[in-house]
Design an enzyme around this catalytic site. Structure first.
Site, PDB file in Angstrom:
ATOM      1  N   GLY A 102      -1.326   7.853  -2.339  1.00  0.00           N
ATOM      2  CA  GLY A 102      -1.345   8.473  -3.672  1.00  0.00           C
ATOM      3  C   GLY A 102      -0.258   7.945  -4.586  1.00  0.00           C
ATOM      4  CG  LEU A 105       2.790   1.552  -4.870  1.00  0.00           C
ATOM      5  CD1 LEU A 105       4.087   1.715  -4.083  1.00  0.00           C
ATOM      6  CD2 LEU A 105       2.996   0.574  -6.023  1.00  0.00           C
ATOM      7  CB  SER A 107      -1.960   3.403   0.583  1.00  0.00           C
ATOM      8  OG  SER A 107      -2.653   4.490   0.017  1.00  0.00           O
ATOM      9  CB  SER A 108      -7.219   3.987   0.078  1.00  0.00           C
ATOM     10  OG  SER A 108      -7.413   3.683  -1.267  1.00  0.00           O
ATOM     11  CB  ALA A 110      -3.493  -2.101   2.158  1.00  0.00           C
ATOM     12  CG  ASP A 151      -6.580  -0.950  -6.069  1.00  0.00           C
ATOM     13  OD1 ASP A 151      -6.346  -1.478  -7.164  1.00  0.00           O
ATOM     14  OD2 ASP A 151      -6.283   0.230  -5.805  1.00  0.00           O
TER      15      ASP A 151
END
Ligand code: PMV
Length: 319
Positions: A102, A105, A107-108, A110, A151
Protein backbone atom coordinates in the site's frame (compact mmCIF):
# COMPACT_ATOMS: atom_id res chain seq x y z
CA UNK A 1 13.83 -16.12 -21.83
CA UNK A 2 12.56 -19.49 -23.02
CA UNK A 3 12.56 -22.12 -20.36
CA UNK A 4 11.12 -25.57 -20.78
CA UNK A 5 12.62 -28.15 -18.53
CA UNK A 6 12.40 -30.74 -15.81
CA UNK A 7 10.52 -29.95 -12.62
CA UNK A 8 12.67 -28.88 -9.68
CA UNK A 9 11.91 -29.14 -5.96
CA UNK A 10 11.84 -25.38 -5.43
CA UNK A 11 11.99 -22.50 -7.87
CA UNK A 12 12.67 -18.99 -6.66
CA UNK A 13 12.22 -15.73 -8.60
CA UNK A 14 12.55 -12.11 -7.56
CA UNK A 15 11.41 -8.80 -9.08
CA UNK A 16 11.84 -5.14 -8.10
CA UNK A 17 9.32 -2.56 -6.95
CA UNK A 18 8.96 0.64 -8.94
CA UNK A 19 8.49 4.39 -8.78
CA UNK A 20 6.55 6.44 -11.30
CA UNK A 21 8.45 9.57 -12.30
CA UNK A 22 5.72 11.17 -14.43
CA UNK A 23 2.26 10.31 -15.71
CA UNK A 24 0.59 8.10 -13.07
CA UNK A 25 -3.21 7.91 -13.26
CA UNK A 26 -3.20 9.66 -16.67
CA UNK A 27 -1.47 6.53 -17.99
CA UNK A 28 -4.63 4.56 -17.15
CA UNK A 29 -6.45 6.85 -19.61
CA UNK A 30 -3.90 6.56 -22.41
CA UNK A 31 -1.04 8.99 -21.66
CA UNK A 32 2.67 8.19 -21.81
CA UNK A 33 4.38 7.79 -18.44
CA UNK A 34 7.91 7.21 -17.13
CA UNK A 35 8.69 4.64 -14.44
CA UNK A 36 11.83 3.12 -12.92
CA UNK A 37 12.69 -0.04 -11.00
CA UNK A 38 13.99 0.45 -7.44
CA UNK A 39 16.49 -1.36 -5.21
CA UNK A 40 13.79 -3.15 -3.19
CA UNK A 41 12.65 -6.57 -4.31
CA UNK A 42 10.05 -9.23 -3.68
CA UNK A 43 11.09 -12.89 -3.77
CA UNK A 44 8.69 -15.76 -4.42
CA UNK A 45 9.46 -19.47 -3.94
CA UNK A 46 7.30 -22.22 -5.40
CA UNK A 47 7.33 -25.86 -4.26
CA UNK A 48 4.84 -28.73 -4.12
CA UNK A 49 2.42 -28.71 -1.20
CA UNK A 50 1.16 -31.46 1.09
CA UNK A 51 -2.11 -29.62 1.35
CA UNK A 52 -5.11 -30.20 -0.93
CA UNK A 53 -5.14 -26.60 -2.18
CA UNK A 54 -2.74 -23.88 -3.34
CA UNK A 55 -1.10 -22.41 -0.25
CA UNK A 56 0.32 -18.89 -0.15
CA UNK A 57 2.44 -18.13 2.86
CA UNK A 58 4.54 -15.12 3.78
CA UNK A 59 7.66 -15.56 5.82
CA UNK A 60 7.29 -14.11 9.27
CA UNK A 61 9.57 -11.14 8.77
CA UNK A 62 7.47 -9.96 5.80
CA UNK A 63 4.58 -9.26 8.12
CA UNK A 64 1.95 -10.39 5.64
CA UNK A 65 -1.65 -11.03 6.59
CA UNK A 66 -4.13 -13.30 4.82
CA UNK A 67 -6.27 -10.57 3.18
CA UNK A 68 -3.19 -8.70 2.02
CA UNK A 69 -3.57 -7.88 -1.71
CA UNK A 70 -0.33 -9.71 -2.43
CA UNK A 71 -1.85 -13.03 -1.31
CA UNK A 72 -4.85 -12.34 -3.49
CA UNK A 73 -2.64 -11.64 -6.53
CA UNK A 74 -0.40 -14.69 -6.03
CA UNK A 75 -3.31 -17.07 -5.50
CA UNK A 76 -5.24 -15.73 -8.49
CA UNK A 77 -2.20 -16.15 -10.74
CA UNK A 78 -1.62 -19.70 -9.48
CA UNK A 79 -5.26 -20.65 -10.10
CA UNK A 80 -5.04 -19.33 -13.66
CA UNK A 81 -1.75 -21.03 -14.47
CA UNK A 82 -2.90 -24.34 -12.97
CA UNK A 83 -6.42 -24.15 -14.43
CA UNK A 84 -5.94 -26.60 -17.27
CA UNK A 85 -3.16 -28.66 -15.74
CA UNK A 86 -4.74 -31.86 -14.51
CA UNK A 87 -2.72 -34.29 -12.42
CA UNK A 88 -0.42 -31.64 -10.91
CA UNK A 89 -0.28 -31.56 -7.12
CA UNK A 90 -1.14 -28.29 -5.34
CA UNK A 91 1.70 -25.84 -4.92
CA UNK A 92 3.00 -23.81 -2.06
CA UNK A 93 3.96 -20.19 -2.76
CA UNK A 94 6.16 -18.38 -0.27
CA UNK A 95 6.48 -14.63 -0.44
CA UNK A 96 9.20 -12.49 1.04
CA UNK A 97 9.12 -8.79 0.27
CA UNK A 98 11.20 -5.70 1.07
CA UNK A 99 8.50 -3.46 -0.45
CA UNK A 100 5.85 -2.16 1.96
CA UNK A 101 2.28 -2.92 0.96
CA UNK A 102 0.00 0.00 0.00
CA UNK A 103 3.02 2.30 -0.32
CA UNK A 104 2.75 3.09 -4.05
CA UNK A 105 6.01 1.25 -4.66
CA UNK A 106 4.62 -1.62 -6.71
CA UNK A 107 4.63 -4.42 -4.12
CA UNK A 108 1.76 -6.39 -5.67
CA UNK A 109 3.24 -6.01 -9.18
CA UNK A 110 6.65 -7.30 -8.06
CA UNK A 111 4.99 -10.27 -6.37
CA UNK A 112 2.79 -10.88 -9.41
CA UNK A 113 5.79 -10.89 -11.78
CA UNK A 114 7.89 -13.12 -9.50
CA UNK A 115 4.97 -15.52 -8.86
CA UNK A 116 4.18 -15.90 -12.58
CA UNK A 117 7.80 -16.57 -13.50
CA UNK A 118 8.52 -18.92 -10.59
CA UNK A 119 5.38 -20.96 -11.20
CA UNK A 120 5.77 -21.23 -14.98
CA UNK A 121 9.39 -22.28 -14.49
CA UNK A 122 8.51 -24.70 -11.66
CA UNK A 123 5.97 -26.46 -13.85
CA UNK A 124 8.38 -26.61 -16.78
CA UNK A 125 6.00 -24.58 -18.95
CA UNK A 126 7.25 -22.53 -21.83
CA UNK A 127 7.64 -18.92 -20.80
CA UNK A 128 8.77 -15.64 -22.23
CA UNK A 129 8.33 -12.05 -21.08
CA UNK A 130 4.94 -11.71 -22.77
CA UNK A 131 3.59 -14.85 -21.05
CA UNK A 132 4.94 -13.82 -17.64
CA UNK A 133 3.43 -10.36 -18.02
CA UNK A 134 0.08 -11.78 -19.13
CA UNK A 135 -0.29 -13.74 -15.87
CA UNK A 136 1.25 -10.95 -13.76
CA UNK A 137 -1.34 -8.52 -15.12
CA UNK A 138 -4.12 -10.91 -14.07
CA UNK A 139 -2.78 -10.73 -10.51
CA UNK A 140 -2.70 -6.93 -10.66
CA UNK A 141 -6.26 -6.84 -12.00
CA UNK A 142 -7.42 -9.03 -9.11
CA UNK A 143 -6.04 -6.40 -6.71
CA UNK A 144 -6.31 -3.08 -8.59
CA UNK A 145 -9.35 -3.46 -10.86
CA UNK A 146 -8.24 -1.49 -13.93
CA UNK A 147 -4.45 -1.10 -13.85
CA UNK A 148 -2.62 0.31 -16.87
CA UNK A 149 0.06 -2.40 -16.69
CA UNK A 150 2.90 0.07 -15.97
CA UNK A 151 3.80 -1.53 -12.63
CA UNK A 152 4.24 -5.09 -13.93
CA UNK A 153 6.00 -3.92 -17.12
CA UNK A 154 8.56 -1.93 -15.08
CA UNK A 155 9.10 -4.69 -12.54
CA UNK A 156 9.55 -7.29 -15.29
CA UNK A 157 11.96 -5.25 -17.44
CA UNK A 158 13.88 -3.31 -14.79
CA UNK A 159 15.73 -0.10 -15.68
CA UNK A 160 13.81 3.03 -16.56
CA UNK A 161 11.03 2.85 -19.12
CA UNK A 162 8.57 4.91 -21.11
CA UNK A 163 5.18 3.20 -20.99
CA UNK A 164 1.78 3.57 -22.57
CA UNK A 165 -1.14 1.16 -22.78
CA UNK A 166 -0.93 0.66 -26.52
CA UNK A 167 2.84 0.27 -26.92
CA UNK A 168 3.88 -1.20 -23.55
CA UNK A 169 7.32 -0.47 -22.09
CA UNK A 170 10.36 0.78 -24.00
CA UNK A 171 13.71 1.24 -22.24
CA UNK A 172 15.26 4.68 -21.75
CA UNK A 173 19.06 4.95 -21.95
CA UNK A 174 20.29 7.18 -19.13
CA UNK A 175 23.20 9.45 -19.98
CA UNK A 176 24.52 8.99 -16.44
CA UNK A 177 23.40 7.11 -13.33
CA UNK A 178 20.68 8.78 -11.31
CA UNK A 179 19.44 8.55 -7.72
CA UNK A 180 15.94 9.15 -6.40
CA UNK A 181 14.93 9.68 -2.82
CA UNK A 182 11.84 7.67 -1.83
CA UNK A 183 9.83 8.53 1.27
CA UNK A 184 6.92 6.32 2.35
CA UNK A 185 4.47 8.53 4.27
CA UNK A 186 3.29 5.55 6.35
CA UNK A 187 -0.29 6.07 5.12
CA UNK A 188 -1.45 2.84 3.48
CA UNK A 189 -4.09 3.23 0.77
CA UNK A 190 -5.92 1.25 -1.84
CA UNK A 191 -4.91 1.78 -5.49
CA UNK A 192 -8.19 0.43 -6.83
CA UNK A 193 -10.23 3.04 -4.87
CA UNK A 194 -8.00 5.84 -6.16
CA UNK A 195 -8.25 4.67 -9.78
CA UNK A 196 -12.08 4.70 -9.40
CA UNK A 197 -12.05 8.16 -7.79
CA UNK A 198 -9.99 9.57 -10.67
CA UNK A 199 -12.31 7.90 -13.22
CA UNK A 200 -15.26 9.73 -11.58
CA UNK A 201 -13.43 13.03 -11.84
CA UNK A 202 -12.70 12.29 -15.49
CA UNK A 203 -16.41 11.73 -16.13
CA UNK A 204 -17.36 14.96 -14.35
CA UNK A 205 -14.74 17.15 -16.10
CA UNK A 206 -14.14 15.25 -19.32
CA UNK A 207 -12.68 17.97 -21.56
CA UNK A 208 -10.36 19.33 -18.87
CA UNK A 209 -9.25 15.83 -17.91
CA UNK A 210 -8.50 14.92 -21.53
CA UNK A 211 -6.33 18.03 -21.86
CA UNK A 212 -4.46 17.09 -18.69
CA UNK A 213 -3.95 13.58 -20.07
CA UNK A 214 -2.40 15.02 -23.24
CA UNK A 215 -0.22 17.32 -21.16
CA UNK A 216 0.93 14.36 -18.99
CA UNK A 217 2.05 12.65 -22.21
CA UNK A 218 3.92 15.75 -23.37
CA UNK A 219 5.53 16.16 -19.97
CA UNK A 220 6.58 12.48 -19.92
CA UNK A 221 8.20 12.82 -23.35
CA UNK A 222 10.11 15.87 -22.08
CA UNK A 223 11.13 13.92 -18.97
CA UNK A 224 12.48 11.14 -21.20
CA UNK A 225 14.63 13.67 -23.08
CA UNK A 226 15.91 15.11 -19.79
CA UNK A 227 16.89 11.61 -18.65
CA UNK A 228 18.61 10.86 -21.94
CA UNK A 229 20.59 14.11 -21.87
CA UNK A 230 21.23 14.19 -18.10
CA UNK A 231 19.36 17.49 -17.64
CA UNK A 232 18.40 16.94 -14.00
CA UNK A 233 17.19 20.51 -13.24
CA UNK A 234 14.71 20.18 -16.10
CA UNK A 235 13.61 16.74 -14.92
CA UNK A 236 13.00 18.18 -11.43
CA UNK A 237 10.91 21.03 -12.87
CA UNK A 238 8.82 18.53 -14.86
CA UNK A 239 8.22 16.44 -11.72
CA UNK A 240 6.98 19.59 -9.94
CA UNK A 241 4.56 20.32 -12.80
CA UNK A 242 3.26 16.76 -12.71
CA UNK A 243 2.69 17.17 -8.97
CA UNK A 244 0.27 20.05 -9.62
CA UNK A 245 -1.82 17.94 -12.03
CA UNK A 246 -1.99 15.11 -9.47
CA UNK A 247 -3.33 17.56 -6.86
CA UNK A 248 -5.99 18.71 -9.29
CA UNK A 249 -7.28 15.18 -9.87
CA UNK A 250 -7.65 14.75 -6.11
CA UNK A 251 -4.99 12.19 -5.20
CA UNK A 252 -2.88 14.40 -2.95
CA UNK A 253 -3.52 14.70 0.80
CA UNK A 254 -2.60 17.46 3.28
CA UNK A 255 0.10 15.21 4.76
CA UNK A 256 1.66 14.49 1.36
CA UNK A 257 1.43 18.16 0.43
CA UNK A 258 3.18 19.10 3.66
CA UNK A 259 5.92 16.52 3.09
CA UNK A 260 6.53 17.70 -0.49
CA UNK A 261 6.66 21.36 0.57
CA UNK A 262 9.05 20.55 3.38
CA UNK A 263 11.35 18.75 0.95
CA UNK A 264 11.22 21.51 -1.66
CA UNK A 265 11.67 24.40 0.78
CA UNK A 266 14.33 23.03 3.08
CA UNK A 267 16.27 20.40 1.25
CA UNK A 268 18.81 20.52 -1.59
CA UNK A 269 16.39 19.10 -4.06
CA UNK A 270 15.45 19.65 -7.74
CA UNK A 271 11.88 18.32 -7.67
CA UNK A 272 9.43 16.31 -5.59
CA UNK A 273 6.03 14.69 -6.15
CA UNK A 274 3.67 11.88 -5.23
CA UNK A 275 4.61 8.61 -6.88
CA UNK A 276 1.96 6.02 -7.79
CA UNK A 277 -1.70 6.23 -6.87
CA UNK A 278 -1.39 8.86 -4.09
CA UNK A 279 -4.00 9.23 -1.34
CA UNK A 280 -1.10 8.37 1.01
CA UNK A 281 1.66 6.06 -0.12
CA UNK A 282 4.98 7.57 -1.13
CA UNK A 283 6.68 10.72 -2.35
CA UNK A 284 9.78 10.80 -4.54
CA UNK A 285 12.36 13.56 -4.76
CA UNK A 286 15.25 14.23 -7.10
CA UNK A 287 18.19 15.31 -4.92
CA UNK A 288 20.89 17.66 -6.18
CA UNK A 289 24.06 15.64 -6.94
CA UNK A 290 25.90 14.53 -3.78
CA UNK A 291 23.10 15.63 -1.44
CA UNK A 292 20.91 12.50 -1.35
CA UNK A 293 22.47 10.89 1.71
CA UNK A 294 22.15 14.05 3.81
CA UNK A 295 18.46 14.28 2.84
CA UNK A 296 17.85 10.67 3.89
CA UNK A 297 19.53 11.24 7.25
CA UNK A 298 17.38 14.28 7.94
CA UNK A 299 14.05 12.94 6.67
CA UNK A 300 14.36 9.48 8.19
CA UNK A 301 14.02 11.03 11.66
CA UNK A 302 10.39 11.80 10.77
CA UNK A 303 9.77 9.15 8.12
CA UNK A 304 11.46 5.85 9.03
CA UNK A 305 10.96 4.38 5.56
CA UNK A 306 13.03 6.88 3.56
CA UNK A 307 15.77 5.60 1.27
CA UNK A 308 17.86 6.44 -1.76
CA UNK A 309 17.57 4.25 -4.81
CA UNK A 310 19.52 3.97 -8.02
CA UNK A 311 17.79 2.43 -11.05
CA UNK A 312 18.68 -1.29 -11.16
CA UNK A 313 19.05 -2.67 -14.69
CA UNK A 314 17.79 -6.11 -13.69
CA UNK A 315 14.05 -6.64 -13.46
CA UNK A 316 12.81 -10.22 -13.06
CA UNK A 317 15.49 -12.66 -11.94
CA UNK A 318 15.20 -16.42 -11.63
CA UNK A 319 17.31 -17.08 -8.53
O1 PMV B 1 0.72 0.72 -7.78
P1 PMV B 1 0.49 2.15 -7.41
O2 PMV B 1 -0.39 2.32 -6.27
O3 PMV B 1 1.77 2.84 -7.32
O4 PMV B 1 -0.29 2.86 -8.63
C1 PMV B 1 -0.04 2.56 -9.95
C2 PMV B 1 -0.14 3.74 -10.84
C3 PMV B 1 -1.52 4.13 -11.34
O5 PMV B 1 -1.29 4.94 -12.49
C4 PMV B 1 -2.26 4.95 -10.30
C5 PMV B 1 -2.38 2.95 -11.71
C6 PMV B 1 -1.92 2.23 -12.98
O6 PMV B 1 -2.21 1.04 -13.06
O7 PMV B 1 -1.34 2.83 -13.87
Amino acid sequence: MNVEGPLRNVVRASAPGKIIITGEHFVVHGSNAIAAAINKRATVSVSFSESSDIIVSGEEESNLSKDDGRFVAAKYIARNILKDKRGIDPVKIQIQSEIPIGSGLGSSAAISVATSAALLSFLGLEMDKAKINEFAKLGEQAVHGNPSGIDTATSLNGGIVRFNRSGGASPIQLSESIQFLVIFSGDIRNTSDLISKVAERRTAFRATFDNLTRSASFLSDKARLSLETGDLPNLGALMNMNKAALSWIGVSTPRLQELIEKILENEPCLGAKITGAGGGGSVIALPKPESGQAMVSKLSKLYPYAFLTTVPEVGLRLE
